[in-house]
Design an enzyme around this catalytic site. Structure first.
Site, PDB file in Angstrom:
ATOM      1  N   TYR A  49       0.822  -1.202   0.000  1.00 41.26           N
ATOM      2  CA  TYR A  49       0.000   0.000   0.000  1.00 41.26           C
ATOM      3  C   TYR A  49       0.864   1.264   0.000  1.00 41.26           C
ATOM      4  CZ  TYR A  49      -2.953   3.805   1.551  1.00 41.26           C
ATOM      5  OH  TYR A  49      -3.584   5.023   1.636  1.00 41.26           O
ATOM      6  N   HIS A  78      -3.334  16.412  -0.287  1.00 39.92           N
ATOM      7  CA  HIS A  78      -3.803  16.710   1.067  1.00 39.92           C
ATOM      8  C   HIS A  78      -3.650  18.186   1.451  1.00 39.92           C
ATOM      9  CE1 HIS A  78      -4.857  12.699   2.259  1.00 39.92           C
ATOM     10  NE2 HIS A  78      -3.647  12.218   2.009  1.00 39.92           N
ATOM     11  N   ASN A 190       1.254   9.397   7.579  1.00 40.45           N
ATOM     12  CA  ASN A 190       0.285   8.337   7.854  1.00 40.45           C
ATOM     13  C   ASN A 190       0.291   7.897   9.313  1.00 40.45           C
ATOM     14  OD1 ASN A 190      -1.766   6.802   6.765  1.00 40.45           O
ATOM     15  ND2 ASN A 190      -0.451   5.074   6.262  1.00 40.45           N
ATOM     16  N   ARG A 273     -16.134  21.925  50.384  1.00 40.94           N
ATOM     17  CA  ARG A 273     -16.165  20.641  51.088  1.00 40.94           C
ATOM     18  C   ARG A 273     -15.888  19.450  50.173  1.00 40.94           C
ATOM     19  NH1 ARG A 273     -21.410  18.042  53.087  1.00 40.94           N
ATOM     20  NH2 ARG A 273     -22.276  20.085  52.595  1.00 40.94           N
TER      21      ARG A 273
END
Length: 494
Positions: A49, A78, A190, A273
């Site tokens: 890939y 991108h 990636n 408290r």
């Protein structure tokens, strides 16, 4: 810093300034070995890939034959991010996080990429990275693509926090343009290194926020003369939560040497408290987020991974940022509740009906001057903004990428929100600290505990009493820094 050490969230803060990172021989050896393995298998006829194929749903098609062209495609498609830019310190922290992942020797990146990243960190250069564009699924593809884009001399970058064309920033920093080949580009983008870096920075600030909440709760207890039974060792041990007991111990330590005034109710409001239970529970969430982000920072986020020792190329989902997404959302909620506490504590402090007669808004001349009134209004607005941002991002999954990414974690957005919340909480704590300083000026007792008295003296040096109304915005920023320094010193002693 050496790449062989375990990367901690606090280390990420070091990247805001020029940071020298050493690459030990064993790191270089495993990176080089993996890179050679990738070169060998790339020409073996095996389908890999992003090396022999297209990206995402384009995996069914062949990629470009040359590695340089494949790298170009990885980055360029991108470069579509938008929104405000990440602060330079955050972008640099992401580079440090990515460097540690690549240094594990499972990504097949070249040594020249490692050297380029370390060289960048050694300067005042920072990539210009838009905030929006990542779904945190196949890693932080778009923000990390902007990192590579800027290092190649394209787009924009910061040099000494000044935005300019990336080529000019590289020249000023004395850096050469990054050259990518083979799997270099995909290895850079990636992974979830932006998510991990942002969450790590949020965790580092959240650790300080927890200690600040303990400190200010103790200071409020002392200044108002409250009883301290709510910090009882036996009481908190019986509750069964270690972080609650730890917060109780911290508040007790701050209060050492203080005695109650005897003028307060038997049971204080919950904002006093129940502080061990609230702050301690927040501490549990902070600790969990810290554990998760340490695993991300010191693991490998990429796909596929390469194992030269066994000859394996393993395709999977180590770029899927679900652990960080869940942790960031949980941290976000904890930070909002700490903000709720600070806002309620300030509200108590400015109310004469609950402070044994201190003037309203802690004003020395009510009506003529308003003292903390503006601070409280801004505090209310800030808490509202924090609550609105508390919607979890990790459950907002939307299918995308031709249903290749059919379920996504949105960890990047979750982490960015957590970092935003940590910064807003600093403002709330600063407002409360200014209120406590002013309370003593208008009639509350000075803190009796020696440790708290020293803290009060430090605050008083930064915050003169409000005798007449004046702008307090820069004062609040300065107090936030002082509080960070004070609790960092305490944390360092633990």
């Amino acid at each position: 810093m050496t790449l062989a050490v375990h990367l901690e969230p606090s280390h990420l803060e070091l990247a805001r300034d020029p940071l020298h990172v050493e690459l030990p021989a064993q790191v270089r050896e495993r990176v080089a070995r993996c890179h050679e393995f990738v070169l060998d298998v790339s020409t073996s006829g095996r389908s890999i890939y992003g090396v022999t194929t297209g990206f995402g749903p384009m995996v069914e098609f062949e990629g470009r034959a040359d590695g340089a062209g494949q790298s170009d495609n990885t980055i360029l498609h991108h470069i579509v991010g938008h929104g405000e830019l990440l602060p330079p310190a955050v972008a640099r922290a992401a580079v440090l996080a990515r460097l540690f992942s690549l240094g594990q020797g499972r990504s097949g990146v070249s040594e020249q990429v490692m050297d380029s990243l370390t060289a960048m960190l050694d300067t005042a250069f920072a990539p210009a990275v838009p905030r929006l564009g990542s779904v945190g699924a196949s890693g932080d593809l778009q923000p990390l693509a902007y990192v590579a884009h800027a290092l190649r001399g394209n787009g924009n970058a910061f040099y000494r926090n000044q935005l300019m064309p990336a080529g000019e920033a590289l020249t000023r920093a004395g850096l050469a343009k990054l050259v990518l080949d083979g799997r270099d580009a995909l290895a850079l983008v990636n992974g979830v290194s932006v998510t991990a870096a942002v969450l790590g920075l949020a965790v580092a600030q959240a650790v300080r926020a927890r200690r600040t909440a303990e400190l200010l709760s103790a200071l409020m207890t002392d200044v108002l003369g409250c009883g301290t039974e709510f910090t009882s060792v036996g009481l908190l041990a019986a509750f069964g939560h270690p972080d609650v007991a730890e917060t109780g111990a911290s508040i007790r330590s701050w209060l050492a040497g203080s005695t109650p005034s005897g003028n307060r109710p038997l049971q204080e409001p919950y904002s006093i408290r129940c502080t061990p239970q609230l702050i301690g529970a927040a501490g549990t969430s902070v600790r969990h987020a810290g554990d998760v982000v340490r695993r991300d920072l010191n693991g490998v986020s990429d796909n596929p991974l390469f194992f030269p020792e066994t000859g394996e190329v393993v395709h999977g989902g180590n770029f899927f940022g679900q652990p960080a997404a869940f942790a960031a959302d949980q941290l976000n909620v904890a930070l909002v509740q700490l903000g709720n506490l600070a806002e309620r504590q300030l509200d108590l402090l400015v109310d004469p009906h609950r402070t044994n007669g201190l003037p309203p808004m802690l004003s020395p001349e009510p009506g003529r001057h308003h003292a903390i009134q503006g601070v409280q209004l801004s505090t209310t607005a800030t808490v509202a903004a924090m609550r609105r941002a508390a919607t979890p991002a990790s459950v907002q999954s939307l299918p995308t990428n031709l249903h290749n990414q059919d379920v996504v974690p949105f960890g990047t957005q979750a982490a960015l929100t957590a970092l935003d919340q940590s910064k807003l909480l600093r403002y709330l704590h600063a407002g409360l600290a200014v209120g406590l300083r002013q309370a003593v000026h208008v009639g509350a007792r000075p803190p009796q505990a020696p440790g708290l008295a020293a803290v009060f003296e430090t605050l008083a040096e930064v915050v003169p009493p409000i005798v007449e109304d004046r702008p307090l915005d820069t004062t609040l920023a300065a107090v936030a820094d002082v509080l960070d320094d004070l609790v960092s010193e305490v944390e360092g002693e633990r």
